[in-house]
Design an enzyme around this catalytic site. Structure first.
Site, PDB file in Angstrom:
ATOM      1  N   GLU A 160      35.231 -18.159  -9.278  1.00 54.76           N
ATOM      2  CA  GLU A 160      35.750 -18.581 -10.579  1.00 54.76           C
ATOM      3  C   GLU A 160      36.592 -19.846 -10.554  1.00 54.76           C
ATOM      4  O   GLU A 160      36.834 -20.426 -11.595  1.00 54.76           O
ATOM      5  CB  GLU A 160      36.562 -17.440 -11.219  1.00 54.76           C
ATOM      6  CG  GLU A 160      35.768 -16.641 -12.216  1.00 54.76           C
ATOM      7  CD  GLU A 160      36.636 -15.938 -13.254  1.00 54.76           C
ATOM      8  OE1 GLU A 160      37.655 -16.507 -13.685  1.00 54.76           O
ATOM      9  OE2 GLU A 160      36.288 -14.815 -13.633  1.00 54.76           O
ATOM     10  N   HIS A 184      21.906   9.562  -6.942  1.00 55.46           N
ATOM     11  CA  HIS A 184      21.014   8.491  -7.356  1.00 55.46           C
ATOM     12  C   HIS A 184      20.487   8.766  -8.763  1.00 55.46           C
ATOM     13  O   HIS A 184      20.663   9.852  -9.317  1.00 55.46           O
ATOM     14  CB  HIS A 184      19.850   8.360  -6.371  1.00 55.46           C
ATOM     15  CG  HIS A 184      20.270   7.873  -5.019  1.00 55.46           C
ATOM     16  ND1 HIS A 184      19.382   7.666  -3.984  1.00 55.46           N
ATOM     17  CD2 HIS A 184      21.496   7.546  -4.513  1.00 55.46           C
ATOM     18  CE1 HIS A 184      20.030   7.239  -2.910  1.00 55.46           C
ATOM     19  NE2 HIS A 184      21.304   7.161  -3.203  1.00 55.46           N
ATOM     20  N   GLU A 242      17.324   8.967  -9.980  1.00 55.48           N
ATOM     21  CA  GLU A 242      16.159   9.829 -10.184  1.00 55.48           C
ATOM     22  C   GLU A 242      16.513  11.313 -10.298  1.00 55.48           C
ATOM     23  O   GLU A 242      16.072  11.969 -11.252  1.00 55.48           O
ATOM     24  CB  GLU A 242      15.120   9.613  -9.061  1.00 55.48           C
ATOM     25  CG  GLU A 242      14.518   8.222  -9.021  1.00 55.48           C
ATOM     26  CD  GLU A 242      15.240   7.296  -8.061  1.00 55.48           C
ATOM     27  OE1 GLU A 242      14.578   6.492  -7.410  1.00 55.48           O
ATOM     28  OE2 GLU A 242      16.496   7.401  -7.964  1.00 55.48           O
ATOM     29  N   LEU A 255      43.132 -11.849 -12.651  1.00 55.23           N
ATOM     30  CA  LEU A 255      41.719 -11.667 -12.284  1.00 55.23           C
ATOM     31  C   LEU A 255      41.252 -10.232 -12.465  1.00 55.23           C
ATOM     32  O   LEU A 255      40.450  -9.723 -11.680  1.00 55.23           O
ATOM     33  CB  LEU A 255      41.458 -12.131 -10.840  1.00 55.23           C
ATOM     34  CG  LEU A 255      41.779 -13.600 -10.524  1.00 55.23           C
ATOM     35  CD1 LEU A 255      41.459 -13.911  -9.069  1.00 55.23           C
ATOM     36  CD2 LEU A 255      41.025 -14.545 -11.452  1.00 55.23           C
TER      37      LEU A 255
END
Length: 359
Positions: free
Chosen positions: A294, A44, A46, A198
């Site tokens: 899209e 994470h 932090e 794509l």
């Protein structure tokens, strides 16, 4: 906090089921540690920012875009790390709706004598965390509808495949939007007419291609299409309907097409395409938090009619299409009343208007 929110966007679409969170450690007016949730979701933000700050984190202020986690999972709680490093203050943008965390991270910090301020730039923070928040609270991805519309309100021309409406700068911006999304979806009409890949093609974003999804009731996607040819490299989900009941020949043909797609590396998911909410729930169970729709007009209208669009990106080019044009399902003049205009941006000769609704 604004800087932490900008930082959090670096890994949008790349943190698996975890949210992309930004964290800055600030002391005496200087940033001494900064981080964003790592690729695939761990570690994470932090603990990474704290490790960069080191012992200097004692007495510092941590700016975090989402409430620090308070439960033990695959890693110890982030709130515990902030306490251990001795930060004096934690500033939070958005409280985590995850019931394992919600309010508990704040309580843990305050119980340790740390000053906590929450709700700072909350609207901006919620926007950057929109996909995660939607999946947590409504069990579906956050849906962005992207349309490129000509000056006369068309998105294409019948029988001509892909029609260039916007310029290179706007098209590059669409690549960025793709890279920030967990999945991108088109209908079978667009897949056959345009034969798109794509993928995210901008230099530096080649590895950020989202899961590609095609709504294809009868499994008509050609095996020679770019989507199928790159299924093993980038991932491809084909959303099929159900074959006609009690029709042995139709069922046999359907299963043959499905087997061919399976062999090519595509995942075939059977779902009722007239009920896109069913598909969104299935995507949420796979950890998909954000979906970019899209193309084309019919697919866009399905999601609009089901009231399952959360953001609209309306790219407008200066040229016209004229006779034979395919009318856009939505333009600036008929945006649903539940949406509000957020911003307008210029990309070369083109304009993009962004609309969103709260949740």
């Amino acid at each position: 906090m604004a800087a932490a929110i900008r930082l959090s966007r670096w890994h949008l679409g790349l943190t698996n089921t975890n949210p992309s969170v930004g964290c800055l450690i600030v002391k005496d007016g200087a940033v001494i540690g900064r981080a964003v949730t790592a690729l695939d979701g761990r570690p994470h933000a932090e603990p990474q920012a704290l490790a960069e700050a080191g012992e200097a984190a004692k007495g510092a202020t941590a700016y975090v875009t989402l409430e620090p986690c308070s439960h033990y999972g695959k890693t110890p709680p982030c709130a515990e790390a902030l306490i251990a490093y001795g930060v004096a203050r934690v500033v939070i943008s958005v409280t985590d709706p995850d019931q394992r965390v919600s309010g508990r991270g704040i309580a843990m910090l305050r119980d340790a004598g740390i000053e906590v301020d929450a709700g700072i730039l909350e609207e901006e923070g919620r926007r950057s965390l929109a996909g995660y928040l939607m999946r947590q609270t409504r069990n579906r991805p956050y849906v962005t509808l992207k349309l490129a519309v000509s000056a006369d309100g068309m998105i294409g021309k019948t029988g001509e495949g892909q029609v260039r409406i916007t310029g290179d700068v706007a098209r590059a911006q669409v690549q960025v939007v793709r890279a920030e999304s967990d999945a991108i979806l088109v209908g079978i009409g667009t897949a056959i007419a345009d034969d798109p890949e794509l993928t995210s093609r901008l230099p530096g974003l080649e590895g950020h291609t989202p899961l590609r999804i095609v709504i294809d009731d009868q499994l008509r996607l050609p095996l020679g299409s770019k989507l199928v040819k790159t299924a093993q490299q980038y991932g491809l989900m084909v959303v099929a309907g159900h074959p006609p009941p009690f029709d042995e020949n139709a069922d046999k043909a359907f299963m043959g097409r499905r087997a061919a797609l399976d062999a090519a590396g595509a995942e075939v998911l059977q779902s009722n395409s007239s009920e896109p909410g069913e598909l969104l729930e299935a995507l949420a169970t796979r950890g998909i938090s954000s979906l970019l729709v899209e193309g084309g007009a019919r697919t866009a209208q399905r999601f609009l009619a089901a009231d399952l669009v959360d953001r609209i990106l309306l790219f407008q080019g200066p040229g016209t299409i004229g006779e034979g044009g395919i009318e856009s399902p939505v333009t600036k003049t008929n945006i649903p009343a539940s949406f509000r205009h957020i911003r307008a941006s210029r990309f070369g000769d083109d304009r993009c208007d962004e609309f969103e609704r709260g949740f």
